[in-house]
Design a protein around this motif. Sequence first.
Motif, PDB file in Angstrom:
ATOM      1  N   THR A 112      -1.413   7.121  -3.510  1.00 23.75           N
ATOM      2  CA  THR A 112      -0.565   5.923  -3.518  1.00 23.75           C
ATOM      3  C   THR A 112      -0.867   5.073  -2.300  1.00 23.75           C
ATOM      4  O   THR A 112      -1.255   5.576  -1.244  1.00 23.75           O
TER       5      THR A 112
ATOM      6  N   ASP B 120       0.698   1.583  -0.103  1.00 19.13           N
ATOM      7  CA  ASP B 120       1.739   0.577   0.095  1.00 19.13           C
ATOM      8  C   ASP B 120       1.115  -0.800   0.286  1.00 19.13           C
ATOM      9  O   ASP B 120       0.014  -0.931   0.839  1.00 19.13           O
TER      10      ASP B 120
ATOM     11  N   TRP C  75       3.767  -1.236  -4.666  1.00 19.75           N
ATOM     12  CA  TRP C  75       2.833  -0.212  -4.218  1.00 19.75           C
ATOM     13  C   TRP C  75       1.889   0.160  -5.360  1.00 19.75           C
ATOM     14  O   TRP C  75       2.170  -0.122  -6.524  1.00 19.75           O
TER      15      TRP C  75
END
Length: 383
Positions: free
Chosen positions: A28, A30, A37
């Motif tokens: 993931t 940001d 995200w």
Amino acid sequence: MIQEYLFSGEKYRYEVEHYTYKSVKVKTYDIENSDCWLVTFSLDGENERNANILSVVNDFVVDKFHPTILSNGCSAYYNRALYPRFNEFERKLRKLLYLKSALSQDTGDTGVIKDLESKDLGEIFTLLFSDAQFVKDVKKSINEKTWQFTKTEILATLQQISESTLWDRLIGNDAVPSLSTDFTQVKQFRNDVMHAHNMGTVSYNSALNLLKRINRQLDIAIDKIIIAKAKTPQHEDRQDFNTVIENAIKEMDTTKQDWREQLAEVQASIYTFNNAGMLATLEEYNRIASSPEFNAIKTYLSSYEFSQIQKNIEQISKIKMDIPPALQEIQKIAGSIKIPEFEAPAALLELQKSLQDLKIDLENPKESPEETAEDKTDEPHEI
């Protein structure tokens, strides 16, 4: 091979970050100064096995979390894998038509082949598998029915209307059967591949198997045309292929031109509205709509007070509507009531008669004898 998705907010983040499937890697990222995200699911290597695994991941993520798909590696692989199959299919289909035209007994093959080369696959599909007369007959039959027709009735009507496609008449309905029955599906799959639409494993396998089958059948049909001509040089076709194709192409081009002319007329009619008077009217409307008075009216119309007034008016209107039928009912009831007959007692009638006899005229009372005598003594007299 990578699947990449865009999320907004933290609602699904924990589930997404902890989702696992086989050896798929999850990361993931940001985006600064934003609640958005990114997440990627990846496998090393571009191959069908990895595409199938990531297709399962894609189905799960999209169905459960509904993110924005930024890149779809498995679908891209499927598109690239199918493209050569479609290329092969289109070339073989054109080859079959060109051979059929060239081996026809007339001399119009050069022009027909040239016309066919100028058409894209969508136009060739329309030419071969759409019967314009059938379409007209269906529209006419449906329009002649009332709005209460049923599905069964429509299906029965369609069964009664004959359809004769160019493919059946010139190639034969037994030639390349998978194409003649599933050409709509072929068109859809080709559209998905050419326009990079997202495609899963199920769709990919269906398209791949269908194309393999059609390409094999095209090879068989092409061989039959060549062999038949070699065995029977003077054979006669069921219909003159080139003449029929040429007429069909002309009709299709004429229809297309008619549509273009109609579209041009519609566009021209739209442009005629773009005149000074209309522009001035629009400017005046915009001026009024943006004025403080108009805004005040809009504010009042949306206020609680105005809504209460509307409710009161609606109630009054309802009462006014209820009054006439209520009065009619009252009049009916009043008309149905009968006053009972009443016979007065004899003693009461005698009393009434006695009272009438004793009635005194209060405005003009009669003079008594005593009052008359006294009044006379007061009158002047001569001496």
